[in-house]
Scaffold this motif. Structure first.
Motif, mmCIF file in Angstrom:
data_model
loop_
_atom_site.group_PDB
_atom_site.id
_atom_site.type_symbol
_atom_site.label_atom_id
_atom_site.label_comp_id
_atom_site.label_asym_id
_atom_site.label_seq_id
_atom_site.Cartn_x
_atom_site.Cartn_y
_atom_site.Cartn_z
ATOM 1 N N TYR A 171 0.858 -1.181 0.000
ATOM 2 C CA TYR A 171 0.000 0.000 0.000
ATOM 3 C C TYR A 171 0.891 1.228 0.000
ATOM 4 N N SER A 172 0.650 2.153 -0.892
ATOM 5 C CA SER A 172 1.385 3.415 -0.937
ATOM 6 C C SER A 172 0.574 4.465 -0.194
ATOM 7 N N PRO B 189 -5.141 13.169 6.723
ATOM 8 C CA PRO B 189 -4.890 13.334 8.158
ATOM 9 C C PRO B 189 -4.815 12.006 8.919
ATOM 10 N N ARG B 190 -5.579 11.001 8.456
ATOM 11 C CA ARG B 190 -5.571 9.691 9.107
ATOM 12 C C ARG B 190 -5.848 8.613 8.069
ATOM 13 N N VAL B 191 -5.004 7.601 8.066
ATOM 14 C CA VAL B 191 -5.184 6.455 7.181
ATOM 15 C C VAL B 191 -5.142 5.202 8.037
ATOM 16 N N GLU B 192 -6.225 4.407 8.008
ATOM 17 C CA GLU B 192 -6.277 3.144 8.734
ATOM 18 C C GLU B 192 -5.971 2.013 7.761
ATOM 19 N N LEU B 193 -5.098 1.095 8.185
ATOM 20 C CA LEU B 193 -4.604 0.070 7.273
ATOM 21 C C LEU B 193 -5.156 -1.333 7.528
ATOM 22 N N HIS B 194 -6.039 -1.496 8.509
ATOM 23 C CA HIS B 194 -6.553 -2.828 8.839
ATOM 24 C C HIS B 194 -7.181 -3.512 7.631
ATOM 25 N N THR C 263 -5.183 -9.256 10.416
ATOM 26 C CA THR C 263 -6.048 -10.137 11.196
ATOM 27 C C THR C 263 -5.918 -9.934 12.701
ATOM 28 N N GLY C 264 -4.912 -9.185 13.155
ATOM 29 C CA GLY C 264 -4.729 -8.973 14.587
ATOM 30 C C GLY C 264 -4.394 -7.537 14.928
ATOM 31 N N ALA C 265 -3.371 -7.016 14.314
ATOM 32 C CA ALA C 265 -2.907 -5.660 14.626
ATOM 33 C C ALA C 265 -3.814 -4.614 13.983
ATOM 34 N N GLU C 266 -3.855 -3.458 14.618
ATOM 35 C CA GLU C 266 -4.488 -2.272 14.045
ATOM 36 C C GLU C 266 -3.364 -1.283 13.780
ATOM 37 N N ILE C 267 -3.319 -0.716 12.580
ATOM 38 C CA ILE C 267 -2.270 0.241 12.227
ATOM 39 C C ILE C 267 -2.913 1.445 11.571
ATOM 40 N N SER C 268 -2.470 2.624 12.007
ATOM 41 C CA SER C 268 -2.923 3.851 11.361
ATOM 42 C C SER C 268 -1.741 4.796 11.219
ATOM 43 N N GLN D 141 -1.493 -1.022 17.199
ATOM 44 C CA GLN D 141 -2.161 -1.595 18.380
ATOM 45 C C GLN D 141 -2.155 -3.105 18.264
ATOM 46 N N ALA D 142 -1.934 -3.748 19.395
ATOM 47 C CA ALA D 142 -2.013 -5.202 19.455
ATOM 48 C C ALA D 142 -2.463 -5.583 20.854
ATOM 49 N N LYS D 143 -2.974 -6.793 20.999
ATOM 50 C CA LYS D 143 -3.467 -7.261 22.290
ATOM 51 C C LYS D 143 -2.343 -7.242 23.323
ATOM 52 N N PHE D 144 -2.635 -6.704 24.494
ATOM 53 C CA PHE D 144 -1.690 -6.627 25.603
ATOM 54 C C PHE D 144 -1.683 -7.959 26.336
ATOM 55 N N ASN D 145 -0.511 -8.510 26.576
ATOM 56 C CA ASN D 145 -0.383 -9.783 27.314
ATOM 57 C C ASN D 145 0.264 -9.542 28.655
#
Length: 103
Positions: free
Chosen positions: A6-7, A12-17, A23-28, A99-103
């Protein structure tokens, strides 16, 4: 397919999920213009966040503590912290949030 490219567009904000089929992480990727800020304080219950400053400078308030940020900085924030990001008064702040699940 085992990869996607992805280029980054100028926004102002781009969400890449969905774009990358994550399938797990959230990236913006986020940009705060000079003198602006994220308009809300937020925290997560289950996710830790890692921020990487791509360009510019600013700061984040973490439960009342002010942490200065500049290009090249990484900061990890545990779920229990309330945070809000601010651009500096004279330049935009562009950062990646993962963002990813906190362990």
């Amino acid at each position: 397919m085992s990869y996607k490219v992805y280029s980054l567009e100028s926004a102002p904000r781009v969400e890449l999920h969905d774009t990358l089929g994550l399938t797990g992480a959230e990236i913006s990727v986020n940009t705060l213009e000079a003198g602006t800020n994220v308009p809300f304080v937020h925290a997560h219950q289950l996710n830790e966040e890692v921020y990487f400053v791509l360009s510019g400078s600013g700061y984040v308030e973490l439960d009342g503590d002010k942490v200065e940020l500049k290009q090249g900085d990484f900061i990890k924030i545990d779920p229990e912290f309330k945070c809000q990001f601010f651009g500096s008064s004279n330049e935009a702040l562009t950062f990646v949030c993962i963002q990813a699940k906190f362990n």
